[in-house]
Design an enzyme around this catalytic site. Structure first.
Site, short mmCIF file in Angstrom:
data_model
loop_
_atom_site.label_atom_id
_atom_site.label_comp_id
_atom_site.label_asym_id
_atom_site.label_seq_id
_atom_site.Cartn_x
_atom_site.Cartn_y
_atom_site.Cartn_z
CD GLU A 36 -2.75 -1.29 2.41
OE1 GLU A 36 -3.97 -1.16 2.47
OE2 GLU A 36 -2.06 -1.62 3.40
CE1 TYR A 37 5.76 5.08 3.13
CE2 TYR A 37 7.14 4.10 1.44
CZ TYR A 37 6.92 5.09 2.38
OH TYR A 37 7.85 6.08 2.55
CG LEU A 84 29.10 15.83 26.17
CD1 LEU A 84 28.09 14.74 26.45
CD2 LEU A 84 28.60 17.17 26.70
CD GLU A 112 19.88 12.82 26.43
OE1 GLU A 112 20.75 12.88 25.53
OE2 GLU A 112 19.06 13.72 26.67
CE LYS A 114 30.04 9.98 24.64
NZ LYS A 114 30.63 9.32 23.48
CG ASP A 116 30.86 4.31 19.29
OD1 ASP A 116 31.30 5.45 19.02
OD2 ASP A 116 31.56 3.30 19.31
CE1 TYR A 223 23.10 14.72 21.08
CE2 TYR A 223 22.85 12.42 20.42
CZ TYR A 223 23.62 13.57 20.48
OH TYR A 223 24.86 13.59 19.92
CE LYS A 310 33.81 8.38 26.20
NZ LYS A 310 34.38 7.89 25.02
CB CYS A 404 53.29 -13.72 -2.22
SG CYS A 404 52.00 -14.83 -1.66
CB CYS A 407 53.16 -18.13 -4.39
SG CYS A 407 53.01 -16.40 -4.86
CB CYS A 422 50.27 -12.18 -3.95
SG CYS A 422 50.80 -13.56 -4.96
CB CYS A 427 49.15 -16.84 -5.18
SG CYS A 427 49.56 -16.88 -3.43
ZN LIG Z 1 51.29 -15.40 -3.65
#
Ligand SMILES: [Zn+2]
Length: 661
Positions: A36-37, A84, A112, A114, A116, A223, A310, A404, A407, A422, A427
């Protein structure tokens, strides 16, 4: 319809859609179906197409804007975004409370979580979202308006009339579940993966193409109102007004009456931390009353009326015993830290990523160092830094390897890339990845060929390229540890069967960078043979609808490489199907989705039939799907297809359509 009527209709539709958008993205409580949306949105799009001058900036069709930006404009914050002050213990929180109470009495706090994430500032004029910026250095940030518009929980027009001209602040974050899924997909496509949800949010906001940002499931919590015409008295009241205006406000926020209640809130939230779908690293404590906030004022760096408590960091120090080098599917060499096992946030960690050699050098992390290790979410732990004070002098830096580790080929490094690679296509390290990818379910679907078997095959020297899989003999395989007649037969049978998987799966299985399942199907249906595809220039490839520039470049590069052409010639000689029969196609460009079991056909056979007729098979239901083949016990795709009003056909109808009876 005349213009006046259209205007009224458009306004009505905008309001209605914005309301449902709010219900869905902010309240998480949709009252209409997705179908519907979509229908409302479609209706609006049609009207706007007819009357383009009636499109308003807050129209839900305007979330995802046009062209990629050249760069971000730097903008100055009207009011500096201060950081803060931090508290790392309950005692420090109590000290903060003491300082506050020296200046004001009867203090209430708002606690609140916090988040991240990435701090943002949103500016509204006459109720319209006009500018969004990142925090930057607190004085100046980047104008990321176009990117923020794509985030559905940010209202383009404010609800109600209480907030009209205001700046609000909050956080953009990448939900953890979505982050894990996103990284997995990125890895599959050979594209950048992010270290943690915060980096993913930051990386997404820095995208210059808002259309890409629009595909990232970013979300927000707001906030703080820095200014508005409302006469606000308290933080609690501000949050309520933010909620009413249509913003997402964190539901865990709580007002408390004293510092002991606040410490209890901190402890409770820390216990709950892992169960949330967003990362938090503490609690922000704010003096509730604005007049008290004003009295307390700010230092040059921090407001005196707030503090960030924290949580115990999910960090630990330990010794870095060694730095080993891993080789990935595309040949990228990655340094990995081998650590003295240590507990980090309840998990024993003995390996951590060092991301890449540039970072290793920049951070000056050495073998033998004491290092700080951090874990966030469920992502791979990382080494944050070495503790230089603890060095004894015998620590060794790890140079960028010249060869590498697997190899011994000389590594390469292009000037525009951080990655050290490499270059050896054969390899063993790369080979393992490539074979695994080639044999995976969505590619050639070779059963009984797991990682350990591949390791053994490479060790014994039986396979140097993908093509060698097809030359394996019973005698070869019987020499592998743990292989008996039956398991050998099974494996050989699966390998033989895979020859007929068809062009799309083959293209996907080649592991060309950026080429996912759908792009492979698109290419197969467009070019019908691997030889045709190999002839195309990047420019020609970009003309295919749905194929990006990066993908086109990667394909052209792949086929410009001699070893790859050699491989393809070998595969052709072996008898692997590299062509699709082009039929006079009623199915050219048609997209199919299968749901439920088929009785007289296998799924791969059914997919092949679609592709032979020029059609495509998708795994996801969307408005662009032409046919949904409904088998026995269909799943949720069936429900979704019904909602979207897609064409549903059964197995018999499908067989008629693809010409088998
Ligand atoms: Zn390699």
């Amino acid at each position: 319809m005349n213009k006046n009527e259209a205007k009224k209709q458009i306004k009505k539709l905008c309001d209605e859609i914005n309301h449902h958008n709010y219900k869905y993205y902010v309240e998480n409580n949709p009252v209409i179906s997705d179908y519907e949306y979509d229908m409302l949105l479609k209706k609006l799009e049609t009207l706007e197409a007819e009357f383009p001058d009636l499109i308003t900036p807050d129209s839900p069709t305007q979330r995802i804007g046009g062209e990629p930006l050249k760069g971000f404009k730097s903008v100055e914050h009207k009011i500096a975004m201060l950081s803060l002050d931090n508290a790392y213990s309950y005692n420090e929180l109590r000290d903060f409370d003491e300082r506050v109470k020296k200046n004001v009495s009867d203090v209430e706090y708002v606690c609140e979580p916090k988040i991240d994430g990435i701090s943002i500032s949103l500016i509204y004029e006459n109720g319209l979202f006009v500018r969004g910026a990142t925090r930057g250095d607190g004085i100046k940030g980047d104008d990321v308006t176009a990117n923020l518009r794509t985030i559905h929980s940010i209202p383009l027009r404010l609800q109600g009339s209480e907030l009209q001209n205001a700046e609000v602040r909050g956080e953009v974050y990448f939900p953890i579940t979505a982050f894990k899924k996103f990284n997995k997909e990125q890895e599959k496509k050979g594209e950048q993966v992010f270290a943690n949800p915060r980096n993913a949010a930051a990386g997404s906001l820095r995208q210059l193409d808002p259309r890409i940002v629009g595909t990232r499931p970013l979300d927000t919590f707001l906030y703080y109102i820095t200014y508005s015409e409302s006469d606000l008295q308290t933080q609690e009241q501000s949050l309520e007004i933010l909620r009413k205006a249509g913003f997402r406000v964190n539901p865990l926020i709580k007002k408390v009456h004293n510092i002991e209640e606040a410490t209890k809130f901190c402890a409770d939230l820390e216990a709950k931390r892992e169960s949330l779908d967003y990362e938090i690293d503490g609690v922000v404590l704010k003096v509730n009353s604005f007049s008290q906030q004003k009295e307390l004022g700010s230092t040059i760096k921090h407001p005196r009326w707030a503090i960030a408590f924290k949580f115990t960091a999910k960090q630990a120090t330990t010794r870095l015993n060694d730095i080993v080098v891993q080789v990935g599917r595309t040949g990228t060499l990655t340094p990995v830290a081998i650590l003295e096992p240590v507990q980090v946030g309840g998990v024993t960690v003995s390996r951590a990523t060092l991301h890449n050699f540039d970072e290793l050098k920049r951070k000056d992390i050495r073998i033998g160092d004491m290092v700080l290790v951090e874990r966030s979410g469920d992502v791979i732990p990382q080494v944050v830094k070495s503790i230089i004070e603890k060095r004894k002098g015998d620590e060794k830096a790890r140079a960028i390897p010249k060869k590498c580790p697997v190899c011994r080929s000389d590594v390469i490094r292009t000037s525009d890339e951080v990655a050290v690679r490499c270059p050896n296509k054969e390899c063993p390290a790369r080979l393992k990845w490539r074979i695994e990818y080639f044999a995976s379910r969505d590619a050639m679907d070779i059963d009984h060929l797991g990682g350990q078997t591949i390791d053994k095959l490479i060790e014994k020297g039986f396979v140097d390229t993908i093509a060698d899989l097809y030359g394996l003999t019973k005698e070869d395989l019987l020499t592998l540890e743990g292989f008996k007649d039956k398991s050998v037969e099974n494996l050989l049978e699966s390998i033989e069967k895979s020859k007929h998987q068809g062009l799309a799966r083959l293209i996907y299985g080649l592991g060309i960078r950026h080429v996912g399942k759908f792009a492979a199907q698109l290419l197969a249906s467009q070019y019908h043979s691997i030889d045709e595809l190999a002839k195309k220039t990047a420019e020609e490839l970009t003309q295919i609808h749905g194929l990006g520039e990066k993908t086109a470049e990667a394909i052209a590069t792949f086929f410009a490489t001699e070893e790859n052409i050699e491989l393809i010639n070998k595969l052709k000689d072996i008898g692997i199907r590299t062509k699709e029969v082009k039929k006079e196609g009623h199915l050219v460009g048609k997209k199919f989705v299968f749901t439920g079991g088929l009785v007289s056909l296998s799924r791969p056979d059914a997919s092949d039939l679609v592709m032979k007729n020029g059609g495509m098979v998708s795994s996801a239901i969307g408005k662009d799907i032409d046919y949904v083949v409904v088998g026995t016990e269909p799943g949720s795709k069936y429900e979704k297809a019904k909602k979207l009003g897609l064409v549903l056909i059964d197995e018999n109808e499908f067989k008629k359509l693809v010409g088998v009876t």
